[in-house]
Design an enzyme around this catalytic site. Sequence first.
Site, PDB file in Angstrom:
ATOM      1  N   GLU A 629       0.817  -1.241   0.028  1.00 30.49           N
ATOM      2  CA  GLU A 629       0.123   0.033   0.049  1.00 30.49           C
ATOM      3  C   GLU A 629       0.834   1.306   0.121  1.00 30.49           C
ATOM      4  O   GLU A 629       0.396   2.110   0.821  1.00 30.49           O
ATOM      5  CB  GLU A 629      -0.860  -0.005   1.097  1.00 30.49           C
ATOM      6  CG  GLU A 629      -2.057  -1.395   1.226  1.00 30.49           C
ATOM      7  CD  GLU A 629      -2.840  -1.228   2.295  1.00 30.49           C
ATOM      8  OE1 GLU A 629      -2.837  -0.280   3.123  1.00 30.49           O
ATOM      9  OE2 GLU A 629      -3.872  -2.159   2.447  1.00 30.49           O
ATOM     10  N   GLU A 746      -5.578 -10.598  -1.792  1.00 30.47           N
ATOM     11  CA  GLU A 746      -6.398 -10.530  -0.494  1.00 30.47           C
ATOM     12  C   GLU A 746      -7.910 -10.372  -1.043  1.00 30.47           C
ATOM     13  O   GLU A 746      -8.769  -9.492  -0.420  1.00 30.47           O
ATOM     14  CB  GLU A 746      -6.060  -9.145   0.320  1.00 30.47           C
ATOM     15  CG  GLU A 746      -4.651  -9.273   0.608  1.00 30.47           C
ATOM     16  CD  GLU A 746      -4.087  -7.957   1.501  1.00 30.47           C
ATOM     17  OE1 GLU A 746      -5.075  -7.157   1.876  1.00 30.47           O
ATOM     18  OE2 GLU A 746      -2.900  -7.690   1.552  1.00 30.47           O
TER      19      GLU A 746
HETATM   20  C1  XIL Z   1      -6.108  -6.484   8.214  1.00 26.02           C
HETATM   21  C2  XIL Z   1      -6.434  -7.692   8.827  1.00 26.02           C
HETATM   22  O1  XIL Z   1      -7.454  -8.678   8.318  1.00 26.02           O
HETATM   23  C3  XIL Z   1      -6.917  -7.290  10.308  1.00 26.02           C
HETATM   24  O2  XIL Z   1      -7.115  -8.463  10.984  1.00 26.02           O
HETATM   25  C4  XIL Z   1      -5.967  -6.132  11.042  1.00 26.02           C
HETATM   26  O3  XIL Z   1      -6.966  -5.782  12.285  1.00 26.02           O
HETATM   27  C5  XIL Z   1      -5.802  -5.249   9.883  1.00 26.02           C
HETATM   28  O4  XIL Z   1      -5.102  -5.606   8.851  1.00 26.02           O
HETATM   29  N1  XIL Z   1      -4.830  -4.923   3.618  1.00 26.02           N
HETATM   30  C6  XIL Z   1      -3.812  -5.503   3.962  1.00 26.02           C
HETATM   31  C7  XIL Z   1      -3.979  -6.230   4.924  1.00 26.02           C
HETATM   32  O5  XIL Z   1      -2.688  -5.739   3.320  1.00 26.02           O
HETATM   33  O6  XIL Z   1      -2.847  -6.808   5.821  1.00 26.02           O
HETATM   34  C8  XIL Z   1      -5.136  -5.800   6.054  1.00 26.02           C
HETATM   35  O7  XIL Z   1      -5.545  -6.956   6.768  1.00 26.02           O
HETATM   36  C9  XIL Z   1      -6.396  -5.740   5.188  1.00 26.02           C
HETATM   37  C10 XIL Z   1      -6.035  -4.719   4.134  1.00 26.02           C
END
Ligand code: XIL
Length: 870
Positions: A629, A746
Amino acid sequence: MHNTFRKIAESFSKKYYLLPSLYGRGLGVGLLMWFCLGYSYADTPLTIEGTVTKDISKQNTSSSYVVFSTPLNMLEGSNLILKTARYTYIQCPVTGEGRIDIYSGGERTYIGDKDKKSPDWSKFKGDVHIWPYKDLSASNGFYGLMWMHNGKTFNPDAAFKDMAEGKANSTLATSKVTLHKGATLAAESGTRGIRIGHLDTEEGSQIYGYAKAKSGNSSYYVLGYSDDDAVLAGRISPVDDNMDTQVGIVKEGLGTYRITGNKNIINGGIRVLAGRVLINNDVAEAKTKKLTGGTGTSNAVGLNIMKDAIGGGTGNIAATTNVYGILQPGDDGIGTLAIADYAKNQDVTLILRPTARIDCEIASVESYDKVEVEGSVSYYNIDQDFSVSEQKPRLRIQLTKDADLHEGDEFVLLSAKGKTAYQDVTWDFNVIYPKAYSWKVEQQLTDEGFKVVARVTSLAYSGQDDIEDKDEEQTSEEYVLPDLAEEKQNATPLREYAEKESAFIGTCVPVWKINVDNDNESRSALIAKEYNMVVCENEMKFDVVEPSQGSFSFNDGDRLVNFAKRHNMRVRGHTLAWHSQVPSWLTSDGTKNTNNFTRKQLLDILHNHIKNVVTHWKGKVAEWDVANEVLSDNQQTIYSNPNGYDLRPSVWATGIGEDFLDSAFVWAHKYDPDAILILNDYGVEAKGWGKSEALYNLAMRLRNSNIPIHGVGLQAHMDACFNYASAIDANIARFKDTGFECRITELDLGIDDKSEENLQKQALGFYSMAHIAMKHDNCKSLLIWGLSDDLTWRTGRNPLLFNSNLTKKPAYWGVHAALRESVDVEETSITPQILTPNLSTPTPYNLLGQRVKTLEKGRIYIVNGKKYIH
Ligand code: XIL
């Protein structure tokens, strides 16, 4: 009356809430309150008939807001006059029609509640008038409405998607809103979208972005949903004219919006997605008084007229103007459009894209449309979806009905200081002539500048043919969900199909919630059965792995790595350099360099982290999201710099500079030369989005700097209704063409509720994504962000494949079908029946389940569920 009411309310609770919230505390109080306010008691909802004044104004404080939450049903011809306090949450759902006049008692009259949620007014079709209300106090900052955001951020470059996904506050999306003199619109902090169906603003009113002059906040007003015309005569600018916060306009709908203000600073840009935006400020006044005009001056962000839209007017546009659609000088009649910055007296560029067209109307030599550019006219051969195109911009000459021209009449339709092109491509306008007279059009480039001059050479119609005035048609293939009832008969786990395809299907695992040491635990067992890839949901992130400087904690990550080893699974590593989930010893909020580390210190911290983490899991973690990100959501920069990208502020980017990325990849490679190294982000999934383009540009930049980057990760946190499957497909294909790996890292697809319709949409979404991933050799890796709907970070969105009780949702079967079909395509040994299917009915599909419009000889298609060769 008012005082009585206040005392009763205050005696009840210090932090009291008005109206129905009090009903729960006793019917008597409810009755009394309505009585005090002059209404008859009504259970929910309250019907408003005739004119009703509701005065909820009072001098209260930021710790005691007035909450207005009674559901309202507005009858035809009704008028609710709502006098609000400085601290008010308007959170009542409203249905019906009629008119609501909101008298705003001060700067914190919110549309929305304290949880940032906006109320549902989607079934209210009436008018809303916003007025300042100063009876109680004449100095409450500004007077108007502030918009809550539902916890959602809004990206103007993906506006259609974000609106479809409910990322804008759409409380007034079906209402006709008038902002009266002295009243203001503002938004909560962050990057926000505010959708208003119809908005007129009076002179003397004001549109801000975020209500405070605090940097980093951007608010975008999405206007025009109701398809009709409106005038924005009030001022549009960030609060205190502070350029660190942004306010932008996104125009949707078919209507024409006329912007007449002469001191606007729309520094978040204007994007005309549809319909028309005319900048009709008073140019003479702007010139003499050096005013910012209708758009405001800005170097980077300007007016973007998208492919289906029209922009123009009789005023001056003082910011970079990018035209994919139509530039129309004048209003409905003849006029001159100036692309000029009188406030700063600096050059402004008019950028014409392959699909751009300038429409000039001619009545006579005295009266015709002109574009006058105080800067250069430039051609960028890059289309709205960021494809390179050969097409050249067009200039269309039209005659008014009563046009009366003479031989030798000359018209300077366009003048500019210069003529340029992106990468020096040579270009001229393709001219579209009217079907009258004979014309000569000269495109003259001299030391004095660039001019397009049209001359009538003869009164006789020469038959100068119109050039083919068609944009290339875009065809997009859509996926169609197969019959899942049949699919459900097939118990083959997902990973079996993936393995046949040498592909990976995976899930993220919350190691703190699932006991991965116990293979018999139901969730561990399910993961091992269905998936051949895992990633830690949180346990390899910086804050977990290096909670205090230099001391590392690998335990939970190791547990998942061991689990994966026992079950022959691939492990992704997530993530090394990110602005989020970083420990407080490093930065208080991920962004600021709160502990004032020097560049050298931060480089050492990052190096040491990567060294320890990558070395620890060397050979065990197959691929790393080296950077996560890092791109900013707003990538407006690429409209004027096609190779550009903007980085998000982070402790790394700010404290080190962009080369933190270069270093991170180099170190990751150094400590595990076999690991695949990925640049991961969200909002980058589809070709045609600004941020996707930025990701591509950044990946290319890193590779051109000889940085060991292997690919990009597309997070794919989306909603099930997404309709850009073919654009995601095109995005992955483009990375494939340039030799980059892609990963869907994701995936989760949110739905509002678990209705059968939504579950089917979700199944189709997963089906499409699985097909797209499997289709491309560079992307045979699909990771879903969570196992079951109780284990999602997107609370309430039910975005995963399994229900909380681990039963399979239609979404699971969608992935199942896609994986099975991908294997079938490879393995099919059937001798298909030779037949030429009828193209119209029934519809043929290809083996990927996509509806096809043209059939190719020798290919296999599915018609009515049967395979045929064409
Ligand atoms: C999220 C997790 O799912 C949660 O448990 C945590 O509280 C916050 O992060 N993008 C990403 C992930 O790259 O690491 C994130 O995961 C969701 C958004």
